[in-house]
Design a protein around this motif. Sequence first.
Motif, mmCIF file in Angstrom:
data_model
loop_
_atom_site.group_PDB
_atom_site.id
_atom_site.type_symbol
_atom_site.label_atom_id
_atom_site.label_comp_id
_atom_site.label_asym_id
_atom_site.label_seq_id
_atom_site.Cartn_x
_atom_site.Cartn_y
_atom_site.Cartn_z
ATOM 1 N N ASN A 1 95.941 62.674 35.912
ATOM 2 C CA ASN A 1 95.970 64.270 35.873
ATOM 3 C C ASN A 1 96.416 63.678 37.677
ATOM 4 O OD1 ASN A 1 95.101 65.251 34.016
ATOM 5 N ND2 ASN A 1 92.750 65.229 34.303
ATOM 6 N N ASN A 2 96.702 63.131 37.990
ATOM 7 C CA ASN A 2 97.155 62.774 40.139
ATOM 8 C C ASN A 2 96.642 63.115 40.388
ATOM 9 O OD1 ASN A 2 99.455 60.802 38.885
ATOM 10 N ND2 ASN A 2 100.966 63.183 38.240
ATOM 11 N N HIS A 3 94.753 62.980 40.541
ATOM 12 C CA HIS A 3 93.915 63.833 41.367
ATOM 13 C C HIS A 3 93.370 62.616 41.667
ATOM 14 C CE1 HIS A 3 94.214 67.541 38.201
ATOM 15 N NE2 HIS A 3 94.410 67.676 39.618
ATOM 16 N N LEU A 4 93.787 62.334 42.839
ATOM 17 C CA LEU A 4 93.295 60.728 43.693
ATOM 18 C C LEU A 4 92.475 61.286 44.104
ATOM 19 C CD1 LEU A 4 95.713 58.259 43.830
ATOM 20 C CD2 LEU A 4 94.243 58.681 42.010
ATOM 21 N N ASN A 5 92.541 62.777 44.720
ATOM 22 C CA ASN A 5 91.308 62.979 45.210
ATOM 23 C C ASN A 5 89.817 62.716 45.223
ATOM 24 O OD1 ASN A 5 92.465 65.196 43.892
ATOM 25 N ND2 ASN A 5 91.622 66.631 45.347
ATOM 26 N N LYS A 6 89.533 63.188 43.176
ATOM 27 C CA LYS A 6 88.073 63.018 42.852
ATOM 28 C C LYS A 6 87.580 62.177 42.777
ATOM 29 C CE LYS A 6 89.086 68.049 41.205
ATOM 30 N NZ LYS A 6 89.911 68.676 39.597
ATOM 31 N N GLU B 1 71.945 41.034 36.157
ATOM 32 C CA GLU B 1 72.145 42.713 35.287
ATOM 33 C C GLU B 1 73.206 42.133 34.732
ATOM 34 O OE1 GLU B 1 70.888 46.916 35.440
ATOM 35 O OE2 GLU B 1 70.608 45.328 37.007
ATOM 36 N N ILE B 2 73.612 43.057 33.759
ATOM 37 C CA ILE B 2 74.993 43.234 32.855
ATOM 38 C C ILE B 2 74.818 45.146 32.688
ATOM 39 C CG2 ILE B 2 76.902 42.976 31.206
ATOM 40 C CD1 ILE B 2 75.560 39.793 30.672
ATOM 41 N N GLU B 3 75.532 45.250 32.998
ATOM 42 C CA GLU B 3 75.877 46.944 33.335
ATOM 43 C C GLU B 3 77.380 47.302 32.343
ATOM 44 O OE1 GLU B 3 74.630 49.705 35.818
ATOM 45 O OE2 GLU B 3 75.319 48.109 37.044
ATOM 46 N N ASP B 4 77.415 48.180 31.605
ATOM 47 C CA ASP B 4 78.448 48.756 30.605
ATOM 48 C C ASP B 4 78.855 49.651 31.594
ATOM 49 O OD1 ASP B 4 80.043 49.901 28.584
ATOM 50 O OD2 ASP B 4 78.396 50.365 27.154
ATOM 51 N N ILE B 5 80.324 49.255 32.427
ATOM 52 C CA ILE B 5 80.584 50.939 32.849
ATOM 53 C C ILE B 5 82.018 51.615 32.153
ATOM 54 C CG2 ILE B 5 79.803 50.421 35.617
ATOM 55 C CD1 ILE B 5 82.098 48.944 35.435
ATOM 56 N N SER B 6 81.801 51.509 30.850
ATOM 57 C CA SER B 6 83.174 51.817 30.171
ATOM 58 C C SER B 6 83.074 53.166 30.054
ATOM 59 C CB SER B 6 82.480 51.655 28.352
ATOM 60 O OG SER B 6 82.637 50.106 28.697
ATOM 61 N N GLU B 7 82.030 54.022 29.916
ATOM 62 C CA GLU B 7 82.607 55.686 29.771
ATOM 63 C C GLU B 7 82.342 56.338 31.420
ATOM 64 O OE1 GLU B 7 81.728 57.867 27.798
ATOM 65 O OE2 GLU B 7 81.751 56.331 26.250
ATOM 66 N N PHE B 8 82.268 56.009 33.109
ATOM 67 C CA PHE B 8 82.522 55.555 33.497
ATOM 68 C C PHE B 8 83.733 55.144 34.228
ATOM 69 C CE2 PHE B 8 83.236 53.550 38.523
ATOM 70 C CZ PHE B 8 83.185 55.312 38.751
ATOM 71 N N VAL B 9 84.354 54.262 33.808
ATOM 72 C CA VAL B 9 85.792 54.163 33.650
ATOM 73 C C VAL B 9 86.776 54.548 33.122
ATOM 74 C CG1 VAL B 9 87.357 52.704 33.194
ATOM 75 C CG2 VAL B 9 85.413 51.651 33.523
ATOM 76 N N ARG B 10 86.248 55.483 31.616
ATOM 77 C CA ARG B 10 87.041 56.806 31.348
ATOM 78 C C ARG B 10 87.075 57.686 32.012
ATOM 79 N NH1 ARG B 10 85.605 53.305 26.004
ATOM 80 N NH2 ARG B 10 83.988 54.118 26.759
ATOM 81 N N ALA B 11 86.189 58.511 32.564
ATOM 82 C CA ALA B 11 85.930 59.253 33.309
ATOM 83 C C ALA B 11 86.510 59.590 34.865
ATOM 84 C CB ALA B 11 84.108 59.797 33.910
ATOM 85 N N GLN B 12 86.867 58.680 35.019
ATOM 86 C CA GLN B 12 87.338 58.360 36.145
ATOM 87 C C GLN B 12 88.880 57.741 35.916
ATOM 88 O OE1 GLN B 12 86.372 58.775 39.186
ATOM 89 N NE2 GLN B 12 84.098 58.777 38.009
ATOM 90 N N GLN B 13 89.178 56.879 34.915
ATOM 91 C CA GLN B 13 90.879 57.351 34.620
ATOM 92 C C GLN B 13 91.124 58.821 34.580
ATOM 93 O OE1 GLN B 13 91.764 56.514 30.887
ATOM 94 N NE2 GLN B 13 94.413 55.259 31.305
ATOM 95 N N VAL B 14 90.747 59.869 33.822
ATOM 96 C CA VAL B 14 91.065 61.026 33.252
ATOM 97 C C VAL B 14 91.605 62.180 34.743
ATOM 98 C CG1 VAL B 14 90.485 63.664 33.036
ATOM 99 C CG2 VAL B 14 89.289 61.209 31.820
ATOM 100 N N HIS B 15 90.836 61.633 35.823
ATOM 101 C CA HIS B 15 91.684 62.291 37.880
ATOM 102 C C HIS B 15 93.100 60.635 37.632
ATOM 103 C CE1 HIS B 15 87.429 63.898 37.997
ATOM 104 N NE2 HIS B 15 86.957 62.809 38.090
ATOM 105 N N VAL B 16 93.005 60.043 37.507
ATOM 106 C CA VAL B 16 94.305 59.299 37.357
ATOM 107 C C VAL B 16 95.795 59.195 36.796
ATOM 108 C CG1 VAL B 16 94.989 57.409 37.638
ATOM 109 C CG2 VAL B 16 92.830 57.087 38.446
#
Length: 214
Positions: A183-188, A166-181
Amino acid sequence: MKLKTKLYTEQLQEWPESGHHIMAQFNEEKVIVYQSYRPEIGNFAVENQFFGGAFSLNRMTWIKPNFLWMMYRNGWGKKVGQEIVLAVHLKRESFEHYLAEAVYSNYQEDIYKTKENWQEAVKNSSVRLQWDPDHDPYGNKLERRAIQLGIRNKEIASYAKESILEIEDISEFVRAQQVHVKNNHLNKLVIPLEKPFISMDKKVNNKLKIKVEE
């Protein structure tokens, strides 16, 4: 999204800090590897569930089982030509095969004895192996080493289609998680669940310099 995820801070407490480790999400059936492509290639792969179209079967393609190493390499999907981030569910038997066939990109005297032996192995192998410094979410180098595998020639055709579950597009997940990085919110920060992968072949583990606890 089929990927299993967990807070980064929780995983960090469980991960080895140094040494050669194939950090990956896997089970008895598959190993997840990551790749990033421009939309033309990435979207085709997701829609058709194999690599084709503008994907070249004549160039080496690199796969990375370590999510954060991939994020360092593609700038969290922000680098030009790497906007579509893919989680490729690869057959475990194929991943094991690549590890067994892989030849180091640089000369390793303890493995190949002479440079001539290594050069001959490189010429005859369709899989490359590199250990690079792993990276934290900010892109800082770590003591732990991360693996990437380059696939070419006869191996790339099977990788592009038959070896993929299977091939998954996880681009949206990646963009959402980069926001925490940012903002220096690694706890999220949530990332794919990973642990050290050990080959079923002892010779492969020795070649990869992976220490296996008895």
